[in-house]
Design an enzyme around this catalytic site. Sequence first.
Site, PDB file in Angstrom:
ATOM      1  N   LYS A 104      -2.039  -7.605   6.777  1.00 47.99           N
ATOM      2  CA  LYS A 104      -2.402  -8.400   7.937  1.00 47.99           C
ATOM      3  C   LYS A 104      -3.478  -9.435   7.578  1.00 47.99           C
ATOM      4  O   LYS A 104      -3.254 -10.292   6.758  1.00 47.99           O
ATOM      5  CB  LYS A 104      -2.836  -7.471   9.069  1.00 47.99           C
ATOM      6  CG  LYS A 104      -1.881  -6.267   9.310  1.00 47.99           C
ATOM      7  CD  LYS A 104      -0.438  -6.660   9.528  1.00 47.99           C
ATOM      8  CE  LYS A 104       0.441  -5.521  10.051  1.00 47.99           C
ATOM      9  NZ  LYS A 104       0.597  -4.371   9.178  1.00 47.99           N
TER      10      LYS A 104
ATOM     11  N   ARG B 179      -0.552   3.367 -12.932  1.00 45.60           N
ATOM     12  CA  ARG B 179      -0.645   4.114 -11.679  1.00 45.60           C
ATOM     13  C   ARG B 179      -2.076   4.581 -11.458  1.00 45.60           C
ATOM     14  O   ARG B 179      -2.594   4.566 -10.346  1.00 45.60           O
ATOM     15  CB  ARG B 179       0.302   5.321 -11.677  1.00 45.60           C
ATOM     16  CG  ARG B 179       0.310   6.073 -10.325  1.00 45.60           C
ATOM     17  CD  ARG B 179       1.018   7.420 -10.374  1.00 45.60           C
ATOM     18  NE  ARG B 179       0.297   8.380 -11.183  1.00 45.60           N
ATOM     19  CZ  ARG B 179       0.727   8.872 -12.342  1.00 45.60           C
ATOM     20  NH1 ARG B 179       1.897   8.502 -12.839  1.00 45.60           N
ATOM     21  NH2 ARG B 179      -0.007   9.746 -13.012  1.00 45.60           N
TER      22      ARG B 179
END
Length: 387
Positions: free
Chosen positions: A207, A56
């Site tokens: 994207k 993490r």
Amino acid sequence: MSTQQHRSKSGFETRAIHAGYEPDAATGAVIPPIYATSTYKQDGVGGLRGGYEYSRSANPTRTALEGNIAALEEGERGFAFASGLAAEDTLVRALCRPGDHVVIPDDAYGGTFRLFDKVEQVWGLAHSPAPVSDVDRVAAAIRPGETRLVWVETPTNPLLNIGDIAALAAVAHDAGALLVVDNTFASPYLQQPLSLGADVVVHSTTKYCGGHSDVVGGALVVKDLDLAEKLTFHQNAMGAVAGPFDAWLTLRGLKTLALRMDRHCDNAEKVVDFLVSHPKVGDVIYPGLETHPGHEVAQRQMKRFGGMVSFRVTGGEQHALQVCERTEVFTLGESLGGVESLIEHPGRMTHASVAGTDLEVPADLVRLSVGIETADDLVADLERALD
């Protein structure tokens, strides 16, 4: 001069392929491995190898992606997240406190508006919409002493308005605020907001950065190391990080970003040429058109005008819905920036969350994400759908 310093002065395509990672010392692997591990052996208590203790906090695959996108955006530090909205939320929590205020675009992405309106507002963060293309109105929306961020998309989603990044940075900084630029539509290849005065760049790497509709992710990039320190803490504390496989896919996508964006732009220009002459199309919205009100600014701050095209049909909402349903090469779907062309109805799909607000989009609007297929096939597909 070190290899990394040399590459920082290299061209975009060279940085896209090499920045952030040196071939593996043990094996010579030219592509970063997928470090599918949650934890790391320590050489004694607190004796970390390369600074890694728990994935993490940091993971070598994610480190490679973060270094790469920072280099492409001409920043000092990059941060990779599980989604674009996770990046946005982490940024807001790192830099704002309850009682603060943010200026947002008056035609922002529906998910961004929902984050500010339904999540951050409950937390105590106020927001005001303003058109990114009007510097004076953005300045008027700023609340002295309260506004911490001026949040800009350029081009905006889905109306493709253009904000003058340098001018907006000056307005924000004069008020003691930071300028945040969502660079998702342009991509780092077409526009580098940090070099124009922005403080933070935001991406939905889902994207154009990823580019293949196979991974969800987000990123932040900054130049200022004090900002970077705050984001490092909050990225770890909030934990919405990119996993190693997602980071690897995104990094793979970035390597071909320049090639893909040039083809996206080529195809978008041909689609626009067709749409502007079609009798059933009332208005074509594309920054590359000289009639676009933001054309001059876009020409100044973008390399080219992008692969996103919006248009309004003359037959109203029902006609717009029919066009979306009739295409065959253009896939009806949300998202954008992949190699395949997508078509959508913003009012019913990506921007349904802004219905009934100041950000509501026209019901007759259609948004295209123009892919890299054969341009003639895309034009023929739209012609069939419109007729």
